[in-house]
Enzyme design. Structure first.
Site, PDB file in Angstrom:
ATOM      1  N   GLU A 194       1.885  -9.374   8.215  1.00 30.01           N
ATOM      2  CA  GLU A 194       1.848  -7.312   9.021  1.00 30.01           C
ATOM      3  C   GLU A 194       2.968  -6.987   7.501  1.00 30.01           C
ATOM      4  O   GLU A 194       3.264  -5.735   7.387  1.00 30.01           O
ATOM      5  CB  GLU A 194       2.329  -6.931  10.314  1.00 30.01           C
ATOM      6  N   PRO A 233       0.624  -1.238   0.105  1.00 32.29           N
ATOM      7  CA  PRO A 233       0.043   0.414   0.104  1.00 32.29           C
ATOM      8  C   PRO A 233       0.871   0.969  -0.282  1.00 32.29           C
ATOM      9  O   PRO A 233       0.417   2.486  -0.186  1.00 32.29           O
ATOM     10  CB  PRO A 233      -0.669   0.188   1.606  1.00 32.29           C
ATOM     11  N   ARG A 287      -2.551  -7.229 -21.244  1.00 31.73           N
ATOM     12  CA  ARG A 287      -3.676  -7.062 -22.439  1.00 31.73           C
ATOM     13  C   ARG A 287      -3.055  -6.099 -22.588  1.00 31.73           C
ATOM     14  O   ARG A 287      -3.837  -5.328 -24.191  1.00 31.73           O
ATOM     15  CB  ARG A 287      -4.398  -6.585 -21.310  1.00 31.73           C
ATOM     16  N   ASP A 306      -9.394   1.378 -24.905  1.00 35.92           N
ATOM     17  CA  ASP A 306      -9.518   1.136 -22.858  1.00 35.92           C
ATOM     18  C   ASP A 306     -10.062   2.059 -23.038  1.00 35.92           C
ATOM     19  O   ASP A 306      -9.344   3.241 -23.233  1.00 35.92           O
ATOM     20  CB  ASP A 306      -8.226   0.552 -22.432  1.00 35.92           C
TER      21      ASP A 306
HETATM   22  N1  ADE Z   1      -0.477  -5.559  -0.500  1.00 37.17           N
HETATM   23  C1  ADE Z   1      -1.304  -5.203   0.894  1.00 37.17           C
HETATM   24  N2  ADE Z   1      -2.628  -4.132   0.166  1.00 37.17           N
HETATM   25  C2  ADE Z   1      -2.618  -3.867  -1.249  1.00 37.17           C
HETATM   26  C3  ADE Z   1      -2.290  -2.498  -1.871  1.00 37.17           C
HETATM   27  N3  ADE Z   1      -3.292  -0.983  -1.333  1.00 37.17           N
HETATM   28  N4  ADE Z   1      -1.757  -2.785  -3.188  1.00 37.17           N
HETATM   29  C4  ADE Z   1      -0.688  -3.145  -3.622  1.00 37.17           C
HETATM   30  N5  ADE Z   1       0.062  -4.535  -2.390  1.00 37.17           N
HETATM   31  C5  ADE Z   1      -1.314  -4.570  -1.893  1.00 37.17           C
END
Ligand code: ADE
Length: 261
Positions: free
Chosen positions: A122, A93, A160, A175
């Site tokens: 985690e 994230p 793709r 697209d």
């Molecule tokens: N792993 C956990 N959440 C994620 C996300 N939003 N993007 C990429 N990998 C992740």
């Protein structure tokens, strides 16, 4: 394109290699996918891949050493199959947001091998990230239970765009996001819905039945511009419009205002 994925759940990737467009792409050799399970690179009898975090707190952290073993094996395999440079990506994230521009960047380096690290729990020991990872990529501002789905999203969006993957050569160019705009609406049979339990009466926009391809193109472009203006004005703010596009959008905006008033 060559992908190697480090994952505790290799079978999840059957979703990519066993279904639809990505299955066909794999069968025709447009991409190759190998998975590596860090559990196979453990040295203890319990095949341990995680442990408690130093400093305390909830959850478990993935051990660096099995991951490093899996990454090294993936790198060796890529080098042996002629890959000059392996790019090591950790899905997380806190990474750079995956956008069409990022996808294009990855597609533009087909000679580069991608190694994708899908974490669980985690996260992974920070030292592994510092010493092995070239880049972190996120698929959005939310937290998944693991990086596997994110890795698959990345691979699907890259595959793709590879030459020859989409049956209709024009499809990838049409697209959403490719021209910096959202896609236009699509319709198929029947031409007319009559009132029923499922639908209200509604016809297909007549221009699509006109057979006038230039008009159809103009209508589609106008719909793309209009939808982008309505749903993603941020995309329009960073895209210069041609004179024709500005005219089409102005007409769409007028029509929308008239609908509201
Ligand atoms: N792993 C956990 N959440 C994620 C996300 N939003 N993007 C990429 N990998 C992740």
């Amino acid at each position: 394109m060559i992908f190697d994925v480090i994952t505790l759940f290799p079978q999840m990737f059957d979703a990519l290699t066993q279904y639809g467009i990505t299955r066909r792409a794999a069968e025709q050799g447009s991409f190759v996918l190998h998975t590596w399970n860090p559990r196979d690179f453990t040295t203890d009898n319990y095949r341990t891949i995680d442990d408690r975090p130093y400093g305390g707190g909830p959850g478990m952290v993935m051990l660096a050493e099995p991951l490093a073993g899996a990454i090294s094996a993936a790198r060796q395999r890529q080098a042996a199959s002629g890959v000059k440079k392996s790019r090591m990506v950790y899905l997380s994230p806190q990474g750079r947001l995956l956008t069409h521009a990022v996808v294009k960047e990855l597609v533009a380096q087909p000679e580069e091998g991608l190694i994708l690290l899908a974490g669980r729990y985690e996260g992974v020991d920070e030292r592994l990230i510092r010493q092995y990872v070239d880049e972190e990529i996120s698929i959005g501002d939310y937290v998944l239970s693991g990086g596997e789905l994110a890795a698959m999203v990345l691979m699907d969006s890259v595959v793709r765009q590879l030459p020859g993957v989409l049956g209709d050569a024009g499809s990838a160019e049409q697209d959403s996001f490719v021209q910096g705009l959202l896609d236009c609406p699509h319709y198929t049979r029947p031409e007319q819905f009559t009132n029923s339990k499922l639908f209200n009466a509604e016809a297909v926009p007549p221009v699509l039945l006109s057979g006038n391809h230039a008009e159809i193109q103009r209508w589609r472009l106008q719909q793309s511009l209009g939808r982008t203006w309505l749903c993603r004005p941020d995309l329009l703010a960073v895209r210069d419009l041609t004179k024709e596009e500005s005219g089409l959008l102005a007409a769409f905006q007028d029509a929308t205002k008239n609908l509201k008033s």
